[in-house]
Design a protein around this motif. Structure first.
Motif, mmCIF file in Angstrom:
data_model
loop_
_atom_site.group_PDB
_atom_site.id
_atom_site.type_symbol
_atom_site.label_atom_id
_atom_site.label_comp_id
_atom_site.label_asym_id
_atom_site.label_seq_id
_atom_site.Cartn_x
_atom_site.Cartn_y
_atom_site.Cartn_z
ATOM 1 N N LEU A 129 17.904 26.291 -16.647
ATOM 2 C CA LEU A 129 19.166 26.410 -17.373
ATOM 3 C C LEU A 129 20.276 25.576 -16.745
ATOM 4 C CD1 LEU A 129 19.127 30.166 -18.399
ATOM 5 C CD2 LEU A 129 18.390 28.154 -19.698
ATOM 6 N N GLU A 130 20.226 25.393 -15.435
ATOM 7 C CA GLU A 130 21.196 24.499 -14.795
ATOM 8 C C GLU A 130 21.008 23.077 -15.298
ATOM 9 O OE1 GLU A 130 20.503 25.329 -10.638
ATOM 10 O OE2 GLU A 130 22.061 26.866 -10.592
ATOM 11 N N SER A 131 19.767 22.658 -15.447
ATOM 12 C CA SER A 131 19.487 21.325 -15.995
ATOM 13 C C SER A 131 19.929 21.234 -17.451
ATOM 14 C CB SER A 131 18.006 20.985 -15.888
ATOM 15 O OG SER A 131 17.616 20.869 -14.550
ATOM 16 N N LEU A 132 19.641 22.273 -18.210
ATOM 17 C CA LEU A 132 20.027 22.293 -19.614
ATOM 18 C C LEU A 132 21.541 22.201 -19.776
ATOM 19 C CD1 LEU A 132 19.082 22.717 -22.591
ATOM 20 C CD2 LEU A 132 19.498 25.161 -22.203
ATOM 21 N N GLU A 146 32.679 21.173 -22.497
ATOM 22 C CA GLU A 146 32.126 22.506 -22.244
ATOM 23 C C GLU A 146 31.918 22.770 -20.751
ATOM 24 O OE1 GLU A 146 31.850 25.052 -24.013
ATOM 25 O OE2 GLU A 146 31.754 24.376 -26.073
ATOM 26 N N LYS A 147 32.230 21.810 -19.914
ATOM 27 C CA LYS A 147 31.977 21.924 -18.474
ATOM 28 C C LYS A 147 32.586 23.202 -17.886
ATOM 29 C CE LYS A 147 31.082 20.228 -14.231
ATOM 30 N NZ LYS A 147 30.490 21.389 -13.619
ATOM 31 N N ARG A 148 33.813 23.469 -18.215
ATOM 32 C CA ARG A 148 34.489 24.648 -17.661
ATOM 33 C C ARG A 148 34.358 25.873 -18.556
ATOM 34 N NH1 ARG A 148 34.762 23.172 -12.912
ATOM 35 N NH2 ARG A 148 36.132 21.495 -12.289
ATOM 36 N N ASP A 158 29.465 26.451 -17.508
ATOM 37 C CA ASP A 158 29.689 27.269 -16.314
ATOM 38 C C ASP A 158 29.284 28.726 -16.532
ATOM 39 O OD1 ASP A 158 30.583 25.118 -14.861
ATOM 40 O OD2 ASP A 158 32.704 25.633 -14.998
ATOM 41 N N GLN A 159 29.564 29.250 -17.714
ATOM 42 C CA GLN A 159 29.186 30.639 -17.993
ATOM 43 C C GLN A 159 27.669 30.809 -17.959
ATOM 44 O OE1 GLN A 159 31.302 31.041 -21.760
ATOM 45 N NE2 GLN A 159 32.522 32.669 -20.837
ATOM 46 N N LEU A 160 26.959 29.851 -18.542
ATOM 47 C CA LEU A 160 25.501 29.908 -18.559
ATOM 48 C C LEU A 160 24.948 29.848 -17.137
ATOM 49 C CD1 LEU A 160 22.844 29.908 -20.188
ATOM 50 C CD2 LEU A 160 23.019 27.420 -20.279
ATOM 51 N N ILE A 161 25.459 28.941 -16.343
ATOM 52 C CA ILE A 161 24.992 28.803 -14.961
ATOM 53 C C ILE A 161 25.321 30.055 -14.152
ATOM 54 C CG2 ILE A 161 25.371 27.531 -12.801
ATOM 55 C CD1 ILE A 161 25.684 24.987 -14.631
ATOM 56 N N ASN A 221 22.666 35.514 -24.465
ATOM 57 C CA ASN A 221 23.799 35.357 -25.371
ATOM 58 C C ASN A 221 24.404 33.958 -25.261
ATOM 59 O OD1 ASN A 221 25.873 36.706 -27.217
ATOM 60 N ND2 ASN A 221 27.126 35.788 -25.618
ATOM 61 N N HIS A 222 24.536 33.439 -24.045
ATOM 62 C CA HIS A 222 25.075 32.083 -23.861
ATOM 63 C C HIS A 222 24.135 31.037 -24.476
ATOM 64 C CE1 HIS A 222 28.318 33.690 -21.623
ATOM 65 N NE2 HIS A 222 27.675 33.850 -20.483
ATOM 66 N N LEU A 223 22.839 31.272 -24.383
ATOM 67 C CA LEU A 223 21.891 30.349 -25.020
ATOM 68 C C LEU A 223 22.042 30.374 -26.541
ATOM 69 C CD1 LEU A 223 18.740 30.994 -22.820
ATOM 70 C CD2 LEU A 223 19.943 28.801 -23.077
ATOM 71 N N ILE A 224 22.246 31.547 -27.084
ATOM 72 C CA ILE A 224 22.473 31.658 -28.527
ATOM 73 C C ILE A 224 23.773 30.945 -28.902
ATOM 74 C CG2 ILE A 224 22.948 33.280 -30.415
ATOM 75 C CD1 ILE A 224 20.978 35.234 -28.909
ATOM 76 N N ASP A 225 24.797 31.089 -28.076
ATOM 77 C CA ASP A 225 26.056 30.358 -28.314
ATOM 78 C C ASP A 225 25.810 28.852 -28.310
ATOM 79 O OD1 ASP A 225 27.514 32.722 -28.466
ATOM 80 O OD2 ASP A 225 28.270 32.584 -26.406
ATOM 81 N N ALA A 226 24.998 28.387 -27.375
ATOM 82 C CA ALA A 226 24.686 26.954 -27.300
ATOM 83 C C ALA A 226 23.945 26.500 -28.556
ATOM 84 C CB ALA A 226 23.858 26.650 -26.055
#
Length: 124
Positions: A25-28, A36-38, A42-45, A83-88
């Motif tokens: 997920l860090e790579s993704l 989306e960096k901040r 960041d939330q996903l990581i 949830n963050h993946l679904i947001d992505a």
């Protein structure tokens, strides 16, 4: 899922699988748009890192009650990560295939974590 008293948290299958998930997920997240960096990246990581951190912290606690508490926290972080993946996906940063791939990893970690939680509850 018998935990040996001297077994380090790094030997736990659930921690190992969560570590692989975190690295993927860090790579993704690096593929997301720069704006989306901040935010989502960041939330996903952070949520993915929190899974491992909570498993490790709980493992280092003295009582089964404390260990259980941190494993439940890890499960919450795992859900937050999905949830963050679904947001992505909703933002079109990842495809349905990518979401499905990571959901399979999520399901495996959830199964292992629930097994560990059941083990710890049995020790109370």
């Amino acid at each position: 899922m018998e935990q040996k008293p001297h077994q380090p948290f790094t030997d736990l299958d659930v921690w190992k699988k969560a570590r692989e998930f975190k690295k993927e997920l860090e790579s993704l997240a690096k593929t997301f748009p720069l704006d989306e960096k901040r935010r989502l990246s960041d939330q996903l990581i952070r949520s993915a890192r929190s899974i491992n951190a909570n498993i490790a912290e709980g493992h280092g606690r003295f009582t089964y009650k404390d260990q259980l508490h941190f494993c439940v926290q890890a499960r919450g972080s795992l859900s937050e990560t999905l949830n963050h993946l679904i947001d992505a996906f909703d933002a079109k940063y990842i495809t349905q295939d990518q979401l499905s791939f990571h959901k399979q990893k999520y399901d495996e970690i959830e199964r292992l974590l629930n097994g560990y939680i059941t083990y710890l509850r049995g020790k109370l």
